[in-house]
Design a protein around this motif. Structure first.
Motif, PDB file in Angstrom:
ATOM      1  N   ASN A 231       0.815  -1.206   0.000  1.00  0.00           N
ATOM      2  CA  ASN A 231       0.000   0.000   0.000  1.00  0.00           C
ATOM      3  C   ASN A 231       0.853   1.262   0.000  1.00  0.00           C
ATOM      4  O   ASN A 231       0.354   2.360  -0.271  1.00  0.00           O
ATOM      5  N   LEU A 232       2.151   1.109   0.329  1.00  0.00           N
ATOM      6  CA  LEU A 232       3.055   2.254   0.373  1.00  0.00           C
ATOM      7  C   LEU A 232       3.910   2.346  -0.882  1.00  0.00           C
ATOM      8  O   LEU A 232       3.865   3.353  -1.595  1.00  0.00           O
ATOM      9  N   ILE A 233       4.713   1.311  -1.137  1.00  0.00           N
ATOM     10  CA  ILE A 233       5.634   1.319  -2.269  1.00  0.00           C
ATOM     11  C   ILE A 233       5.634  -0.052  -2.936  1.00  0.00           C
ATOM     12  O   ILE A 233       5.305  -1.064  -2.304  1.00  0.00           O
ATOM     13  N   LEU A 234       6.042  -0.087  -4.220  1.00  0.00           N
ATOM     14  CA  LEU A 234       6.031  -1.315  -5.008  1.00  0.00           C
ATOM     15  C   LEU A 234       7.423  -1.565  -5.589  1.00  0.00           C
ATOM     16  O   LEU A 234       8.098  -0.627  -6.025  1.00  0.00           O
ATOM     17  N   PRO A 235       7.863  -2.824  -5.625  1.00  0.00           N
ATOM     18  CA  PRO A 235       9.193  -3.124  -6.171  1.00  0.00           C
ATOM     19  C   PRO A 235       9.214  -3.079  -7.692  1.00  0.00           C
ATOM     20  O   PRO A 235       8.264  -3.496  -8.355  1.00  0.00           O
ATOM     21  N   VAL A 236      10.329  -2.582  -8.232  1.00  0.00           N
ATOM     22  CA  VAL A 236      10.502  -2.498  -9.685  1.00  0.00           C
ATOM     23  C   VAL A 236      11.942  -2.881 -10.020  1.00  0.00           C
ATOM     24  O   VAL A 236      12.801  -2.997  -9.148  1.00  0.00           O
ATOM     25  N   PHE A 286      12.081   1.191  -6.208  1.00  0.00           N
ATOM     26  CA  PHE A 286      10.643   1.148  -5.973  1.00  0.00           C
ATOM     27  C   PHE A 286       9.952   2.354  -6.603  1.00  0.00           C
ATOM     28  O   PHE A 286      10.587   3.337  -7.003  1.00  0.00           O
ATOM     29  N   VAL A 287       8.619   2.247  -6.680  1.00  0.00           N
ATOM     30  CA  VAL A 287       7.755   3.350  -7.093  1.00  0.00           C
ATOM     31  C   VAL A 287       6.693   3.535  -6.022  1.00  0.00           C
ATOM     32  O   VAL A 287       6.451   2.638  -5.209  1.00  0.00           O
ATOM     33  N   LEU A 288       6.064   4.693  -6.006  1.00  0.00           N
ATOM     34  CA  LEU A 288       4.962   4.920  -5.077  1.00  0.00           C
ATOM     35  C   LEU A 288       3.755   4.094  -5.502  1.00  0.00           C
ATOM     36  O   LEU A 288       3.426   4.027  -6.686  1.00  0.00           O
TER      37      LEU A 288
END
Length: 558
Positions: A231-236, A286-288
């Motif tokens: 819900n905060l950040i996503l791995p890329v 990461f991205v938001l």
């Protein structure tokens, strides 16, 4: 009125109208440039309503996602049994020696920085030169479980060697019994302490451990991972490609299961106390979560602060002070402080180099905060994209620059993303002079090319405005044009590329006398223009990178 120059002017306009080219993809998110207009204020959201995040790392969810193997449960139960027996018999001693371990089990209690340790000696095997001990350690942490009971974690070793003359051989390390998951920061973070494998077989690694001597626990070594809620950040990937939502993990019983794929940071530290952990941490790009297609963050130097006693010298954003996010005091703040990082722009921003490498344009930044409120920080940079290298898309592109950019993130929401630069119309003069110039002169000259613009990136779209009314040098017969305020440039975002379209109204001068007239008469009304201007007046001159072809109307003045 004479029209001596009209055939030449008509031919010029005909040439200008053949610039439109075919495009691809479905149009989406239009962006308008309007000459002389000003940028609207971007909407912001009150901090109180920015985050609405469920407690992802509740103990109920943790127990489902991280089931404890039966072997680990048995080892922990054995440790509990030994320490409970010592407690019941009050068999506590002050020091471990040959004299105090005659009757087992016995133990030692100590307290270090709000953590209560209990050492329990369960078994002793006398060898020729030493006595080999089976030892358990229980650490009672300040954190509580779902019942409000302080958390207990256990360590064990069966190869602790006690000299017959007193003192321990070797390092006296006991490994953690099984991985331990502890939620932090309102259930948005998960701290997972890594175990040391099978202590009974002697196959151990000093991942998470405690070190003891004859009088108690000396220190704690931790190898751990920090997981952040999706819900905060996503791995890329480093290039900003979103990783799969789930990943497959292998259990100790060789079964596999798909679990959420979260941003994870790793660290190792030897700590003097549980509540005074400050260490460097490696975190994947990461991205938001709220803006997965916008900016990518790749951390260079970051510190994890789990200390309640002190906080590094951190430049907290102003809203942390204004909204009381540091109460009761800054020393109790827990999170990640990023000293330096790389910020990659959305894929829409392209250069000849990024197109060739299939990469993103990026810039260096500093001072980012990551905590239970999400990500916060203000980042800015100059001269990101030069007009010589900037391209609106992969093919049939217009040149543009990004001279300055500011990105402000307030508790996981982009509250300001503004940029400015210059855009070069395909009819603008682009040839460099053949005369030798200094690097500084060339740089200054490049900044004067094209039309100035300012832009915003909101949650929904890209919005750009041309900020000045300027004369243009035309790259056909060295003509010069002046644009009227009702000219505009529209840009659509298609497949992560800008697709520009210009609709121009104004005057064009070809001959020297016409250029002189253009310079002298910068009137903005049609009346003064018709009476005083000598040259070509044009309406609806359309330039674009997609079909249909342009249409224009013109009138020559001579």
């Amino acid at each position: 009125m004479k029209y001596k120059k009209r055939p030449k002017s008509i031919f010029l306009l005909a040439i200008l109208c053949i610039f439109p080219l075919a495009s691809f993809g479905k149009p989406h998110a239009p962006v308008n440039f309007v000459l002389g207009d000003t940028l609207p204020k971007q909407n912001t959201v009150a901090l109180e309503t920015i985050l609405n995040i469920n407690n992802i790392f509740s103990y109920q969810n943790i127990n489902k996602e991280f089931p404890v193997p039966s072997t680990i449960k048995n080892d922990r139960a054995q440790a509990e049994t030994v320490l409970k027996e010592i407690e019941n018999k009050n068999a506590w001693v002050n020091i471990i020696s040959s004299a105090t371990i005659v009757s087992l089990p016995v133990g030692i209690k100590s307290r270090v920085n709000d953590v209560e340790y209990a050492i329990g000696i369960a078994k002793a095997t006398i060898q020729k030169d030493y006595t080999e001990l089976t030892v358990f350690v229980r650490a009672v942490l300040p954190q509580t479980d779902e019942r409000g009971i302080p958390l207990e974690i256990f360590f064990a070793a069966n190869t602790i060697k006690l000299s017959h003359d007193g003192g321990l051989f070797g390092n006296g390390n006991l490994v953690l019994l099984g991985d331990v998951q502890i939620p932090f920061n309102a259930g948005n973070w998960l701290l997972e302490l890594k175990d040391g494998f099978d202590y009974k077989k002697g196959v151990t690694e000093n991942l998470s451990y405690v070190t003891i001597d004859c009088s108690g626990v000396k220190e704690m070594g931790l190898t751990a991972e920090v997981q952040f809620s999706r819900n905060l950040i996503l791995p890329v990937t480093k290039k900003g490609k979103l990783l799969p939502e789930t990943k497959t993990v292998k259990r100790l019983d060789n079964t596999t299961e798909k679990l959420p794929n979260r941003v994870t940071g790793k660290f190792s530290i030897v700590a003097s106390g549980w509540n005074d952990i400050i260490t460097s941490i490696d975190l994947q790009p990461f991205v938001l979560a709220k803006h997965p297609n916008k900016f990518v963050f790749n951390l260079s130097k970051a510190e994890l602060d789990f200390s309640d006693l002190r906080t590094p010298d951190i430049a907290f954003p102003q809203h942390y002070h204004d909204k009381g996010l540091l109460l009761p005091n800054a020393n109790t703040w827990r999170g990640v402080y990023v000293k330096s990082l790389e910020v990659s722009l959305p894929k829409t921003f392209k250069t000849t180099e990024s197109i060739a490498k299939q990469d993103r344009v990026s810039f260096g930044a500093k001072n980012m905060i990551i905590d239970n409120n999400g990500v916060s920080g203000v980042f800015s940079a100059k001269d990101i994209i030069s007009i010589e290298s900037g391209r609106t898309n992969d093919k049939k592109a217009w040149a543009y620059s990004v001279d300055h950019i500011v990105l402000e993130i307030t508790t996981n929401r982009i509250t300001n993303a503004s940029f400015d630069g210059r855009i070069l119309l395909p009819i603008s003069e682009s040839k460099e002079t053949t005369k030798k110039t200094s690097k500084k002169t060339a740089k200054d000259k490049s900044k004067n090319k094209g039309i100035s613009y300012k832009g915003l990136i909101s949650e929904e779209e890209y919005l750009v405005r041309v900020t000045t009314i300027e004369a243009l040098n035309i790259d056909v017969w060295q003509a010069k044009a002046q644009l009227q305020p009702d000219s505009f440039i529209e840009m659509k975002v298609v497949d992560d590329s800008f697709m520009p379209k210009a609709v121009l109204h104004g005057r064009m001068a070809i001959s020297a006398s016409q250029k002189k007239s253009l310079e002298k008469k910068r009137a903005t009304t049609k009346k003064s223009s018709a009476v005083d201007f000598k040259g070509v007046e044009f309406q609806n001159l359309v330039l674009q990178t997609e079909a249909p072809k342009a249409d224009t109307s013109f009138r020559a003045q001579g």
